[in-house]
Scaffold this active site. Structure first.
Site, PDB file in Angstrom:
ATOM      1  N   TYR A   1       0.853  -1.191   0.000  1.00  0.00           N
ATOM      2  CA  TYR A   1       0.000   0.000   0.000  1.00  0.00           C
ATOM      3  C   TYR A   1       0.886   1.237   0.000  1.00  0.00           C
ATOM      4  O   TYR A   1       1.802   1.350   0.810  1.00  0.00           O
ATOM      5  CB  TYR A   1      -0.915   0.010   1.232  1.00  0.00           C
ATOM      6  CG  TYR A   1      -1.839   1.214   1.272  1.00  0.00           C
ATOM      7  CD1 TYR A   1      -2.849   1.368   0.325  1.00  0.00           C
ATOM      8  CD2 TYR A   1      -1.681   2.218   2.243  1.00  0.00           C
ATOM      9  CE1 TYR A   1      -3.688   2.466   0.350  1.00  0.00           C
ATOM     10  CE2 TYR A   1      -2.528   3.318   2.270  1.00  0.00           C
ATOM     11  CZ  TYR A   1      -3.525   3.435   1.326  1.00  0.00           C
ATOM     12  OH  TYR A   1      -4.360   4.537   1.350  1.00  0.00           O
TER      13      TYR A   1
ATOM     14  N   ASP B   1       9.242   3.024   0.122  1.00  0.00           N
ATOM     15  CA  ASP B   1       8.154   3.692   0.825  1.00  0.00           C
ATOM     16  C   ASP B   1       8.314   3.381   2.304  1.00  0.00           C
ATOM     17  O   ASP B   1       7.897   2.346   2.803  1.00  0.00           O
ATOM     18  CB  ASP B   1       6.800   3.192   0.292  1.00  0.00           C
ATOM     19  CG  ASP B   1       5.632   3.837   1.022  1.00  0.00           C
ATOM     20  OD1 ASP B   1       5.874   4.536   2.026  1.00  0.00           O
ATOM     21  OD2 ASP B   1       4.483   3.628   0.595  1.00  0.00           O
TER      22      ASP B   1
ATOM     23  N   LYS C   1       3.826   9.519   8.665  1.00  0.00           N
ATOM     24  CA  LYS C   1       3.484   8.974   9.983  1.00  0.00           C
ATOM     25  C   LYS C   1       4.341   9.560  11.116  1.00  0.00           C
ATOM     26  O   LYS C   1       4.117  10.690  11.498  1.00  0.00           O
ATOM     27  CB  LYS C   1       3.485   7.446   9.915  1.00  0.00           C
ATOM     28  CG  LYS C   1       2.377   6.995   8.933  1.00  0.00           C
ATOM     29  CD  LYS C   1       1.988   5.555   8.966  1.00  0.00           C
ATOM     30  CE  LYS C   1       0.696   5.395   8.165  1.00  0.00           C
ATOM     31  NZ  LYS C   1       0.738   4.454   7.062  1.00  0.00           N
TER      32      LYS C   1
END
Ligand SMILES: *Cc1c(COP(=O)(O)O)cnc(C)c1O
Length: 460
Positions: A155, A250, A278
């Protein structure tokens, strides 16, 4: 959800959560602003949170839970840490946004460059989605090629073209690619199998002159927790070098989570571009992408590749991020997180053995995966999907009833924080002991139920 636990003296009520959800559904699609929060995959309705402190959140009915969601990764210091509150208060008093450069941006940029080995220059953005989308634009511009390789179950945010065989939210919804993504765009994304270099090799054999980049989570965290097998990341690096493609890590989830320098520092494999998010924003909307100065200077205004943002480098996000990264400079923090995670893994394994439940734990430091399966390891999305989702769901509700809030999906990692000390971990293990016994007990019951029902009537 009905759970009869003799040790629970009070029956938990979530009446206010239920009422607030009924109202929210009228206002927002599914009552939420991000799909996983709707609790669909665990077939229930969400807990509405009133506040959080340290490792604990309190819902609107006054129930408290040990939190394993951690806002899906950002909260490595737990909820409302003092250092972030102080930084935010100070920054907010000076104004919340200027659309002009501030020193706060340089401060956080400096910290990112010092921490993450492959980053020489960095651009701040507002979400992980935006970071990966922009990094891919840069990779396409720098190589003059269009195709992107990603991995099934990987994702990278919800941008067009990356919503192809994506994990977690997308996986649990059963929409591997979303309507509204034009086929020609999805057609620019090639999908390989995580941890299987041969599937990547095949992409290069078929399209080698056209592949701009590989985009990979160096530890997959959106199909539960799936670490790279030995040689996988090194192999990706090699293939990219052979074929003139760029390697994008990522690290939106892994950055500052598994190591101060991210997974690239942990495994010593250097990507060309790194995406962060995050933890970087310390719980505020913030993300970034970075790489060598040469590569990054293709970006406007230095170069021709356009990318911009009204709130990018926002002073509150910069202040919160800087406060968290400063705290993470203490080297013993990662040891403490590792110790807590190992304690939890060992406790859960022995609880599962005693309950007679097949449970697999995979974790990299405080990024933590729990699989209901007999498999000895889960290395890709198909294996993650083959786990017993029903057992996970029963476990989820049993744990919630005992005051532990897990992410409401079998495909999400648990996130520990520095506030999850050994006493908190022990409480999680205690809750798991009873919950796993309950999962084992209802296993037989649900098999009987299914036998009594016509085929196809069960959920999924
Ligand atoms: C969370 C996540 C994203 C998306 O970040 P948002 O801030 O939710 O847009 C991208 N990649 C990975 C690996 C993530 O875990």
């Amino acid at each position: 959800m009905e759970t009869q636990n003799p040790k629970t003296t009070t029956t938990t009520t979530r009446a206010k959560s239920e009422e607030q959800f009924r109202q929210a559904v009228k206002l927002m699609p599914g009552g939420v602003n991000s799909p996983v929060r709707a609790f669909r995959s665990v077939q229930g309705t969400p807990v509405f949170i009133r506040e959080g402190k340290g490792a604990v959140v309190t819902d609107v009915d006054g129930n408290t839970y040990i939190d394993l969601v951690g806002s899906y990764g950002p909260l490595i210091l737990g909820h409302a840490p003092e250092t972030v509150l102080v930084a935010l208060t100070k920054a907010a008093g000076r104004g919340t946004s200027f659309g002009m450069p501030t020193e706060l941006e340089s401060k956080l940029a400096r910290m990112v460059i010092d921490a993450v080995p492959s980053i020489g220059r960095v651009r701040m953005v507002n979400s992980g989605t935006e970071a990966v989308m922009s990094a891919i634009r840069l990779a396409r511009a720098a190589t003059g090629r269009d195709l992107v390789i990603k991995f099934a179950g990987g994702y990278h945010g919800h941008s067009d073209g990356l919503l192809v065989e994506a994990g977690s939210g997308a996986a649990t919804l059963g929409v591997p690619s979303s309507p509204g993504v034009p086929a020609p765009l999805a057609g620019l994304t090639l999908t390989a199998t995580y941890n299987e270099l041969d599937t990547v090799r095949r992409c290069f054999e078929q399209h080698h002159e056209r592949i701009a980049c590989i985009c990979v989570e160096p530890i997959a965290g959106n199909m539960n927790c799936v670490p790279p097998v030995k040689g996988f990341l090194e192999g990706l690096r090699e293939l990219c070098d052979q074929h003139g493609a760029l390697l994008i890590f990522d690290e939106v989830m892994t950055g500052f989570r598994v190591h101060r320098g991210g997974a690239q520092a942990l495994y010593d494999v250097m990507p060309d571009l790194t995406c962060l998010g995050k933890i970087l924003g310390g719980g505020l909307p913030c993300a970034a992408y970075g790489g060598s100065g040469n590569l990054m200077d293709n970006l406007a205004p230095e170069g021709p590749v356009y990318q911009a943002g009204t709130l990018s480098g926002n002073p509150l996000a910069m202040a919160a991020g800087t406060a968290v990264l400063t705290e993470l400079e203490q080297p013993e923090i990662y040891e403490k997180l590792d110790t807590a995670a190992s304690q939890l893994a060992n406790g859960l394994r022995s609880a599962a053995r005693r309950a007679g439940v097949d449970l697999l734990i995979q974790h990299v430091g405080s990024m933590f995966g729990v699989f209901f399966t007999r498999q000895k390891a889960v290395t890709n999305f198909d294996e993650a999907r083959a786990c017993d989702i029903e057992a996970f769901n029963r476990f989820f509700w049993a744990m919630l009833e005992r005051g532990v809030l897990m992410p409401p999906s079998a495909f999400e990692c648990w996130f520990l924080s520095t506030a999850h000390d050994s006493e908190v971990i022990e409480r999680i293990i205690d809750a798991a002991r009873d919950s796993l016994v309950q999962v084992a007990a209802s296993d037989g019951a649900s098999a009987d139920d299914q036998a009594a029902q016509p085929a196809g009537s069960s959920a999924n």
